[in-house]
Design an enzyme around this catalytic site. Structure first.
Site, PDB file in Angstrom:
ATOM      1  N   GLN A  21       0.810  -1.212   0.000  1.00 14.81           N
ATOM      2  CA  GLN A  21       0.000   0.000   0.000  1.00 14.81           C
ATOM      3  C   GLN A  21       0.848   1.268   0.000  1.00 14.81           C
ATOM      4  O   GLN A  21       2.028   1.250   0.355  1.00 14.81           O
ATOM      5  CB  GLN A  21      -0.920   0.019   1.222  1.00 14.81           C
ATOM      6  N   HIS A  22       0.200   2.368  -0.394  1.00 13.86           N
ATOM      7  CA  HIS A  22       0.671   3.739  -0.194  1.00 13.86           C
ATOM      8  C   HIS A  22       1.799   4.195  -1.119  1.00 13.86           C
ATOM      9  O   HIS A  22       2.057   5.396  -1.219  1.00 13.86           O
ATOM     10  CB  HIS A  22       1.155   3.980   1.243  1.00 13.86           C
ATOM     11  N   ASP A  24      -2.256  -4.877  -0.204  1.00 13.83           N
ATOM     12  CA  ASP A  24      -1.925  -6.176   0.380  1.00 13.83           C
ATOM     13  C   ASP A  24      -2.775  -6.507   1.599  1.00 13.83           C
ATOM     14  O   ASP A  24      -3.132  -7.667   1.822  1.00 13.83           O
ATOM     15  CB  ASP A  24      -0.437  -6.273   0.711  1.00 13.83           C
TER      16      ASP A  24
END
Length: 488
Positions: free
Chosen positions: A82-83, A243
């Site tokens: 992520q991110h 994820d």
């Protein structure tokens, strides 16, 4: 019928082939990669090209292993860390390396965003989340302020799994789950937050991909890859997700009362909700999930990355580490570790560092350091679990996943510190399995819930029941006192 699940993590990419009827993993392959070295403190970056290379290698290995059944491959699903901020120019070229979830160089930008909207509480009211250094929004502002020439080239903002989806489909899109980790999304409404976006840059809105439901497939495998891999051009590419969202699917965490804890490079604990769970303190992330629900989640940045560093230092393999830890009593004879080796996210301590406390001649041994390390990591996750409970999340059982869950000693420590029974799953593929299941739901008559109910089973041989919960409650109180003294 076969679906391919892909999980693009921080250290490697993994691909699996899932048999839709039996739930058997027919084949798997992985490819490791590293991060860019010698960057300034707090900067954690990766070349997205290594993900593409790893995807090609891993997928081709999997397809070779199921060569006689390749015609049954009907869908792909992608899970991604992520991110991460993947910036593309107008010709879809990567402008600079991706800043990752563990990058803590954006604290100044977080403060600027927070201050502009009047502080943490108004910001949480606006989007449902605080803006933390790991999230994507401050990374975009960082690029604008620190690399203006690169920012001028910015045409498309993607997350890691979106970038792999583009490679597979030649299309740009973003689903609600992973988008909620950008801090650009109003998680209650599942729509972009124009006030926050406009603060970063008035033209940013047009650089964001189209939002879509996590249950709507993203497209079809592009013709060149289909030809290269010997697959049909009718292979469906699902929306995929972050994820953690894929990990929720892969552990059948799709209804209230189920909690998943991932002991990976980082640590996460999350649970399903059919309504947004907003933390007024901003410590628990109010994410959307990838089934059109919500996924209240805590994240700690220092889990197996710490145990792996300790094992390297003492030149132990995983079995030796477990044996050394098991030789030391609960509480490590007074030795405590605050395990913030690369800062921390919950609690929000981007400039935090690791601290051993309580050293004596008795506990200054390798084995004591090892147990204190594992206990400290787990106390850090328990801090967030306590906050989840305060927000109404019930944990009757915790499903463990990630590399650390294979360690029986760690499973018992988790059960004792969390004071909840823990268990792993017979298929431990986690996010990759979740991606394969989501993909399968797009070409099957069954829903994701029906698929997880029929294909995912707990491994009862791994179940750990709390045995030292009271002893650990006392030790945890000491951990929290040290944490408070050092960081308040």
């Amino acid at each position: 019928m076969i679906s391919i699940g892909i999980d693009c993590g921080t250290q490697s990419l993994k691909a699996i082939a899932l048999d839709a009827e039996s739930g058997e993993i027919l084949a798997s392959a992985s490819q490791s990669y590293g991060m860019i070295s010698n960057l300034s403190a707090g900067h954690m970056e990766q070349d997205p090209g290594v993900w593409i290379e790893a995807l090609e290698i891993s997928v081709q290995k999997v397809l070779k292993k199921i060569e006689n059944r390749k015609s049954e491959v009907l869908a792909f699903g992608v899970s991604g860390q992520q991110h991460g901020f993947v910036p593309l120019d107008s010709e879809n070229r990567v402008i600079r390396p991706a800043k990752l979830w563990c990058d803590t160089s954006t604290t100044a930008q977080c403060d600027q965003i927070r201050n502009h909207f009047g502080g943490r509480s108004p910001l949480i009211e606006l989007i449902g989340n605080d803006v933390l250094p790991g999230f994507t929004a401050p990374k975009i502002l960082w690029l604008k302020q620190n690399e203006p020439e690169n920012f001028k080239k910015l045409h498309t903002v993607l997350l890691p799994h979106d970038y792999l989806n583009w490679y597979l489909t030649s299309k740009f899109f973003m689903e609600y789950g992973d988008a909620s980790g950008t801090a650009l999304l109003d998680v209650r409404k599942r729509s972009w937050s124009d006030p926050l976006i406009d603060f970063i840059d008035i033209d940013l809105r047009r650089k964001l991909p189209t939002l879509q439901s996590s249950l709507i497939p993203g497209g079809f495998l592009n013709a060149s890859l289909a030809k290269s891999w010997g697959l049909s051009s009718n292979v469906v590419i699902s929306a995929g997700g972050g994820d953690n969202m894929m990990g929720a699917i892969g552990t059948a965490n799709l209804e209230k009362g189920i909690v998943t804890a991932s002991l990976g490079t980082s640590g996460t604990i999350f649970s399903y909700s059919d309504t947004p769970i907003i933390d007024p303190q901003g410590e628990i992330a109010a994410f959307c999930d990838s089934t059109n629900g919500w996924l209240p989640l805590l994240c700690t940045m220092n889990v197996t990355i710490v145990t792996e560093a300790l094992s390297r230092m003492f030149e132990w393999n995983h079995q030796q580490l477990a044996e050394e830890i098991d030789s030391i009593p609960v509480g490590s004879d007074g030795l405590l570790l605050l395990p913030f080796l690369q800062g921390e996210r919950t609690p929000n301590l981007p400039q935090g560092c690791g601290t051993f406390h309580g050293l004596t001649l008795k506990n200054m041994t390798k084995a004591h350091f090892a147990r204190a390390t594992m206990e400290g990591i787990t106390f850090g996750m328990a801090y967030g679990l306590g906050r989840l409970r305060e927000l109404g999340i019930i944990a009757n059982e915790i499903r463990l996943t990630g590399g650390g869950s294979r360690n029986s000693v760690w499973r018992q420590i988790c059960a004792d510190i969390f004071n909840v029974p823990v268990v792993t799953l017979k298929n431990a593929e986690g996010a990759a399995l979740g991606a394969a299941l989501q993909a399968l739901s797009g070409v099957s008559s069954k829903s994701i819930s029906e698929l997880t109910a029929s294909l995912i089973r707990k491994d009862e041989s791994t179940r750990a029941i709390p045995q030292q919960a009271e002893a650990y409650r006392v030790v945890k109180d000491g951990y929290n006192r040290i944490l408070s003294k050092l960081y308040t």
